[in-house]
Design a protein around this motif. Sequence first.
Motif, PDB file in Angstrom:
ATOM      1  N   SER A  78       0.893  -1.029  -0.101  1.00 11.25           N
ATOM      2  CA  SER A  78       0.087  -0.015   0.208  1.00 11.25           C
ATOM      3  C   SER A  78       0.712   1.236  -0.263  1.00 11.25           C
ATOM      4  O   SER A  78       0.625   2.325  -0.563  1.00 11.25           O
ATOM      5  CB  SER A  78      -0.972   0.317   1.407  1.00 11.25           C
ATOM      6  OG  SER A  78      -1.918   0.802   1.486  1.00 11.25           O
ATOM      7  N   THR A  79       2.069   1.359   0.934  1.00  9.44           N
ATOM      8  CA  THR A  79       2.618   2.310   0.784  1.00  9.44           C
ATOM      9  C   THR A  79       3.820   2.986  -0.489  1.00  9.44           C
ATOM     10  O   THR A  79       3.767   3.732  -1.031  1.00  9.44           O
ATOM     11  CB  THR A  79       3.671   2.766   2.202  1.00  9.44           C
ATOM     12  OG1 THR A  79       3.041   2.281   3.273  1.00  9.44           O
ATOM     13  CG2 THR A  79       4.778   3.511   2.067  1.00  9.44           C
ATOM     14  N   ALA A 136       1.384   7.182   2.278  1.00 13.82           N
ATOM     15  CA  ALA A 136       2.112   6.359   2.697  1.00 13.82           C
ATOM     16  C   ALA A 136       2.611   6.322   3.941  1.00 13.82           C
ATOM     17  O   ALA A 136       2.583   5.515   4.649  1.00 13.82           O
ATOM     18  CB  ALA A 136       3.388   6.250   2.124  1.00 13.82           C
ATOM     19  N   LEU A 137       2.759   7.545   4.637  1.00 15.76           N
ATOM     20  CA  LEU A 137       3.242   7.599   5.868  1.00 15.76           C
ATOM     21  C   LEU A 137       2.340   7.662   7.125  1.00 15.76           C
ATOM     22  O   LEU A 137       2.628   7.237   7.943  1.00 15.76           O
ATOM     23  CB  LEU A 137       4.262   9.119   6.594  1.00 15.76           C
ATOM     24  CG  LEU A 137       5.349   9.333   5.879  1.00 15.76           C
ATOM     25  CD1 LEU A 137       5.794  11.033   6.067  1.00 15.76           C
ATOM     26  CD2 LEU A 137       6.591   7.564   6.196  1.00 15.76           C
ATOM     27  N   ARG A 151      -0.347   4.993   5.961  1.00 13.94           N
ATOM     28  CA  ARG A 151      -0.149   4.051   6.750  1.00 13.94           C
ATOM     29  C   ARG A 151       0.244   3.459   7.366  1.00 13.94           C
ATOM     30  O   ARG A 151       0.230   2.373   7.534  1.00 13.94           O
ATOM     31  CB  ARG A 151       0.014   3.954   5.168  1.00 13.94           C
ATOM     32  CG  ARG A 151      -1.934   3.991   4.178  1.00 13.94           C
ATOM     33  CD  ARG A 151      -1.827   3.551   3.089  1.00 13.94           C
ATOM     34  NE  ARG A 151      -2.794   4.389   2.286  1.00 13.94           N
ATOM     35  CZ  ARG A 151      -3.351   3.789   1.169  1.00 13.94           C
ATOM     36  NH1 ARG A 151      -2.227   3.760   0.375  1.00 13.94           N
ATOM     37  NH2 ARG A 151      -4.373   4.185   0.300  1.00 13.94           N
ATOM     38  N   THR A 152       2.186   3.702   7.846  1.00 23.25           N
ATOM     39  CA  THR A 152       2.399   3.148   7.767  1.00 23.25           C
ATOM     40  C   THR A 152       3.095   3.286  10.012  1.00 23.25           C
ATOM     41  O   THR A 152       2.991   2.673  10.920  1.00 23.25           O
ATOM     42  CB  THR A 152       4.348   3.379   7.787  1.00 23.25           C
ATOM     43  OG1 THR A 152       4.519   4.632   7.919  1.00 23.25           O
ATOM     44  CG2 THR A 152       4.461   3.184   6.285  1.00 23.25           C
ATOM     45  N   SER A 190       1.310   3.531  -3.130  1.00 25.64           N
ATOM     46  CA  SER A 190       0.655   5.532  -2.758  1.00 25.64           C
ATOM     47  C   SER A 190       1.475   6.280  -3.315  1.00 25.64           C
ATOM     48  O   SER A 190       1.504   7.186  -4.143  1.00 25.64           O
ATOM     49  CB  SER A 190       0.800   5.244  -1.328  1.00 25.64           C
ATOM     50  OG  SER A 190       0.044   5.344  -0.287  1.00 25.64           O
TER      51      SER A 190
END
Length: 174
Positions: free
Chosen positions: A16-17, A169-170, A172-173, A20
């Motif tokens: 996913s990241t 992205a950040l 999601r992490t 993105s």
Amino acid sequence: MAFVAPLIAAIPAGLSTALSIGGAAIGAIGAVQQGKAASSAANYNAKVADRDMEVADQNRKMAIETARIDAEGKRRDNRRVLASIRTQYGASGLSLAGSPLDVLQDTAIEGELDARRTEYEGRARGREGALQMLGFQEDASLSRMEASSAKRAGYTGALASTLSGVGTALSRTA
């Protein structure tokens, strides 16, 4: 559409990241390309306006020169008319005094006024050409500003897309 949410939930966080960031990169490239294309189009429009300005200048100069030549032709015709009148007066035995002289003077004045009118019309057409040139010059300047602005907008859009993708992205992490 209800089946989309479980599919998204099943995508691993790393993928996913990566998606993105990949989407952000593609968006950034697209923004830069769009900015370059808009900039190229605006630069082309500026070149067209520059060419149109040159043509308008040539037309302006030609109108003035044509009027000058036409006025000189009218002056030559006027000299011929005056010579013809003098010849006719001489052949009929009239002296160039009184009314015959007045006719000659009026004819000469009218002929010169006609020549000056022709020159004035040429200068007026020349002025119209100068104003047209100014309009083309303004169009070219505006197009150049649009080109510069489009290029900056492309890079700004690329930066925005990149930052948005990285932010997603950040998030999601976390």
